[in-house]
Scaffold this active site. Structure first.
Site, PDB file in Angstrom:
ATOM      1  N   LYS A  37       0.830  -1.204   0.000  1.00  0.00           N
ATOM      2  CA  LYS A  37       0.000   0.000   0.000  1.00  0.00           C
ATOM      3  C   LYS A  37       0.869   1.260   0.000  1.00  0.00           C
ATOM      4  O   LYS A  37       0.583   2.236  -0.712  1.00  0.00           O
ATOM      5  CB  LYS A  37      -0.929  -0.003   1.219  1.00  0.00           C
ATOM      6  CG  LYS A  37      -2.008   1.058   1.178  1.00  0.00           C
ATOM      7  CD  LYS A  37      -2.855   1.033   2.436  1.00  0.00           C
ATOM      8  CE  LYS A  37      -3.674  -0.220   2.547  1.00  0.00           C
ATOM      9  NZ  LYS A  37      -4.581  -0.182   3.729  1.00  0.00           N
ATOM     10  N   THR A  93     -12.105   0.221  12.014  1.00  0.00           N
ATOM     11  CA  THR A  93     -12.760  -0.450  13.137  1.00  0.00           C
ATOM     12  C   THR A  93     -13.903  -1.294  12.582  1.00  0.00           C
ATOM     13  O   THR A  93     -15.066  -0.903  12.665  1.00  0.00           O
ATOM     14  CB  THR A  93     -13.298   0.562  14.172  1.00  0.00           C
ATOM     15  OG1 THR A  93     -14.112   1.542  13.497  1.00  0.00           O
ATOM     16  CG2 THR A  93     -12.169   1.272  14.884  1.00  0.00           C
ATOM     17  N   ARG A 156     -18.128  11.224   3.207  1.00  0.00           N
ATOM     18  CA  ARG A 156     -19.065  10.483   2.365  1.00  0.00           C
ATOM     19  C   ARG A 156     -18.287   9.931   1.186  1.00  0.00           C
ATOM     20  O   ARG A 156     -17.606  10.686   0.489  1.00  0.00           O
ATOM     21  CB  ARG A 156     -20.161  11.408   1.847  1.00  0.00           C
ATOM     22  CG  ARG A 156     -21.018  12.069   2.924  1.00  0.00           C
ATOM     23  CD  ARG A 156     -21.853  13.182   2.339  1.00  0.00           C
ATOM     24  NE  ARG A 156     -21.009  14.257   1.805  1.00  0.00           N
ATOM     25  CZ  ARG A 156     -21.427  15.191   0.948  1.00  0.00           C
ATOM     26  NH1 ARG A 156     -22.657  15.173   0.497  1.00  0.00           N
ATOM     27  NH2 ARG A 156     -20.605  16.125   0.542  1.00  0.00           N
ATOM     28  N   LYS A 209     -20.343  10.952  15.658  1.00  0.00           N
ATOM     29  CA  LYS A 209     -20.314  10.180  14.414  1.00  0.00           C
ATOM     30  C   LYS A 209     -21.369   9.072  14.410  1.00  0.00           C
ATOM     31  O   LYS A 209     -22.130   8.922  13.444  1.00  0.00           O
ATOM     32  CB  LYS A 209     -18.918   9.585  14.198  1.00  0.00           C
ATOM     33  CG  LYS A 209     -18.802   8.642  12.996  1.00  0.00           C
ATOM     34  CD  LYS A 209     -19.083   9.362  11.679  1.00  0.00           C
ATOM     35  CE  LYS A 209     -19.088   8.413  10.485  1.00  0.00           C
ATOM     36  NZ  LYS A 209     -17.794   7.801  10.214  1.00  0.00           N
ATOM     37  N   ASN A 213     -24.706   8.819  11.941  1.00  0.00           N
ATOM     38  CA  ASN A 213     -24.982   7.668  11.083  1.00  0.00           C
ATOM     39  C   ASN A 213     -26.292   6.984  11.451  1.00  0.00           C
ATOM     40  O   ASN A 213     -27.025   6.516  10.572  1.00  0.00           O
ATOM     41  CB  ASN A 213     -23.820   6.675  11.145  1.00  0.00           C
ATOM     42  CG  ASN A 213     -22.688   7.059  10.208  1.00  0.00           C
ATOM     43  OD1 ASN A 213     -22.798   8.009   9.438  1.00  0.00           O
ATOM     44  ND2 ASN A 213     -21.587   6.331  10.273  1.00  0.00           N
ATOM     45  N   LEU A 255     -34.483  10.603   1.396  1.00  0.00           N
ATOM     46  CA  LEU A 255     -35.876  10.165   1.355  1.00  0.00           C
ATOM     47  C   LEU A 255     -36.208   9.467   0.037  1.00  0.00           C
ATOM     48  O   LEU A 255     -37.358   9.465  -0.375  1.00  0.00           O
ATOM     49  CB  LEU A 255     -36.828  11.355   1.568  1.00  0.00           C
ATOM     50  CG  LEU A 255     -36.948  11.890   2.998  1.00  0.00           C
ATOM     51  CD1 LEU A 255     -37.941  13.049   3.043  1.00  0.00           C
ATOM     52  CD2 LEU A 255     -37.378  10.795   3.975  1.00  0.00           C
ATOM     53  N   ALA A 257     -36.775   6.079  -1.582  1.00  0.00           N
ATOM     54  CA  ALA A 257     -36.981   4.676  -1.210  1.00  0.00           C
ATOM     55  C   ALA A 257     -36.266   3.753  -2.185  1.00  0.00           C
ATOM     56  O   ALA A 257     -36.098   4.067  -3.361  1.00  0.00           O
ATOM     57  CB  ALA A 257     -38.475   4.356  -1.195  1.00  0.00           C
ATOM     58  N   GLY A 258     -35.854   2.599  -1.688  1.00  0.00           N
ATOM     59  CA  GLY A 258     -35.163   1.647  -2.557  1.00  0.00           C
ATOM     60  C   GLY A 258     -34.751   0.410  -1.789  1.00  0.00           C
ATOM     61  O   GLY A 258     -35.436  -0.009  -0.843  1.00  0.00           O
ATOM     62  N   CYS A 265     -19.714   1.563   6.631  1.00  0.00           N
ATOM     63  CA  CYS A 265     -19.921   2.435   7.800  1.00  0.00           C
ATOM     64  C   CYS A 265     -21.303   2.273   8.436  1.00  0.00           C
ATOM     65  O   CYS A 265     -21.410   1.792   9.560  1.00  0.00           O
ATOM     66  CB  CYS A 265     -19.691   3.891   7.404  1.00  0.00           C
ATOM     67  SG  CYS A 265     -17.964   4.282   7.047  1.00  0.00           S
TER      68      CYS A 265
END
Length: 441
Positions: A37, A93, A156, A209, A213, A255, A257-258, A265
């Site tokens: 990395k 985490t 995000r 946080k 969420n 808002l 819907a799905g 996260c």
């Protein structure tokens, strides 16, 4: 003398934070325990897709022609300890296997290693998402003369660079004025541009946080619960959401819907939040999150059943199903806990011939579900399909020509699992269009 910054952990959060700190003018040293990395990042490349991040890295990584040279990477803890004035801990985490609680082993290991090399007078800043109470315990691992602050991240995926350079708020949990003063210096540019700087104690900073969420997860699952009611009553959840969104107390975001939320996260954070509340004896405060989680997971199965019903209500055996989308959200290559890939996998395991296409998530999807079929384009994916499922709201999918795709499918039927396509446009091109929580035409 200008502060020198280190970033411990160079995954999604750490790589973004390191590049952003260099952009803000600091000399930055990133550390990771994975040499491959470090080699990749040192060449100005990233191990994930995030819009704008690779360009920002190339702008600052030392050794790249034309770069500022302010950003370097290493595997040496000793080098980190000698270099840094401020150390940001950005390790992962994840959720523990078989439990709701989060795995703190990476954070604990990072603090233990850092404690052995950090200089007196330095500031250690936690950015990882941890259970409330962790900062108090971790502070005890640091040597005398080294302060701890907690500065939760609110990135995000798809907007991480923007969220780091121009955050909508900066929250710092501190014990003293010196830590606050240092972090005000670190974030002087975004604060000067109007980002609010909120100073709290350790527990409050840790709670911000997970609370944020949990609130977002609640809002998403609420509209999905309303979609279930709309399906039962013949209502239109899209119009319902539009009407609700005009209320300033509610707002229109989250808002749609799905098939629900996923990623690395929201699902694991709300589960860890519930687990920690139980440990604190306050489990009743968050019992509602169990239903939020349940609603979210239920939507995946309901998408599978909608597809089955569309194909006659029987077995998927021998039926060709095209899935547009593999990542949990657009502008990302992240397939962790992806509702789209979960639905594709369920149909495949029930005998369907599933072909998936995603603009950025194909390699990661293949690693998770190597037995699915994969295509190099949306047109190739839908060729010969008995039904098409739209499961990740990429812009590329919204801009598809439904008339062109109608020429290659076996049956022009599309199920919009994200309520993001223009239903009139698809129907005008001869498609049967269905979406969750909306009446059939």
């Amino acid at each position: 003398m200008a502060l020198k910054i280190t970033v411990i952990g160079t995954g999604y959060l750490g790589a973004t934070h390191a590049a952003a700190m260099a952009e803000l003018g600091f000399e930055v040293l990133g550390l990771d325990v994975v040499p491959e990395k470090i080699e990749l990042l040192s060449s100005g490349r990233v191990p994930m897709y995030e819009p704008g991040l690779e360009e920002l890295l190339a702008k600052h990584v030392a050794g790249i022609e034309g770069s500022s040279g302010r950003l370097r990477f290493t595997t040496s803890w000793e080098e980190v300890g000698a270099f840094g004035d401020v150390h940001f801990v950005c390790v992962n985490t994840p959720q523990k296997h078989g439990e709701y609680a989060c795995d703190m082993s990476y954070v604990d290991a990072a603090f233990t290693s850092l404690a052995g090399v950090v200089r007196e007078g330095s500031l250690v800043v936690g950015k990882s998402t941890v259970p409330v109470g962790s900062a108090e315990r971790l502070a005890g691992l640091l040597p005398e003369g080294v302060e701890l602050a907690w500065n939760p991240e609110f990135l995000r995926e798809g907007f991480a660079v923007q969220d780091t350079l121009r955050p909508d708020r900066i929250v710092v949990g501190v014990r003293g004025e010196r830590a606050e003063k240092t972090l005000r210096e670190v974030y002087a540019v975004p604060v000067g541009q109007g980002s609010p700087f909120v100073v709290t104690d350790f527990p409050t900073a840790e709670l911000v946080k997970t609370s944020a969420n949990s609130f977002l997860a609640t809002k998403i699952s609420f509209i999905n619960a309303m979609a279930e009611l709309c399906e039962a009553a013949g209502g239109d959840v899209a119009k319902l959401a539009e009407a609700l969104g005009h209320d300033d107390r509610i707002g229109p975001k989250f808002l749609r819907a799905g098939i629900g939320f996923g990623g690395g996260c929201l699902p694991k954070d709300i589960r860890a939040f519930m687990a920690r509340a139980g440990e604190l004896g306050a489990d009743q405060a968050l019992t509602f999150l169990r239903e939020i989680d349940s609603i979210n997971m239920r939507r995946r199965g309901q998408m599978v059943e909608m597809a089955r019903e569309t194909l006659g209500g029987n077995s998927f055996l021998g039926r060709r199903v095209a899935v547009l989308g593999a990542t949990f959200k657009p502008d990302s290559d992240d397939v962790r806990d992806s509702p789209a890939l979960n639905v594709a996998g369920q149909i495949h395991l029930q005998g369907g011939q599933v072909t998936v296409y995603d603009p950025k998530g194909m390699d990661n999807a293949r690693r998770v579900f190597p037995t699915l079929g994969y295509a190099d384009s949306a047109r190739e994916a839908v060729a010969g399909a008995d039904v098409v499922l739209h499961l990740t709201e990429w812009r590329e999918f919204r801009e598809l020509d439904p008339a062109e795709l109608a020429e290659v499918v076996s049956s022009p039927v599309i199920l919009d699992g994200r309520n993001a396509l223009d239903s009139e446009r698809w129907r005008a091109a001869g498609w049967t269009y269905r979406a969750m929580g909306r009446p059939r035409a």
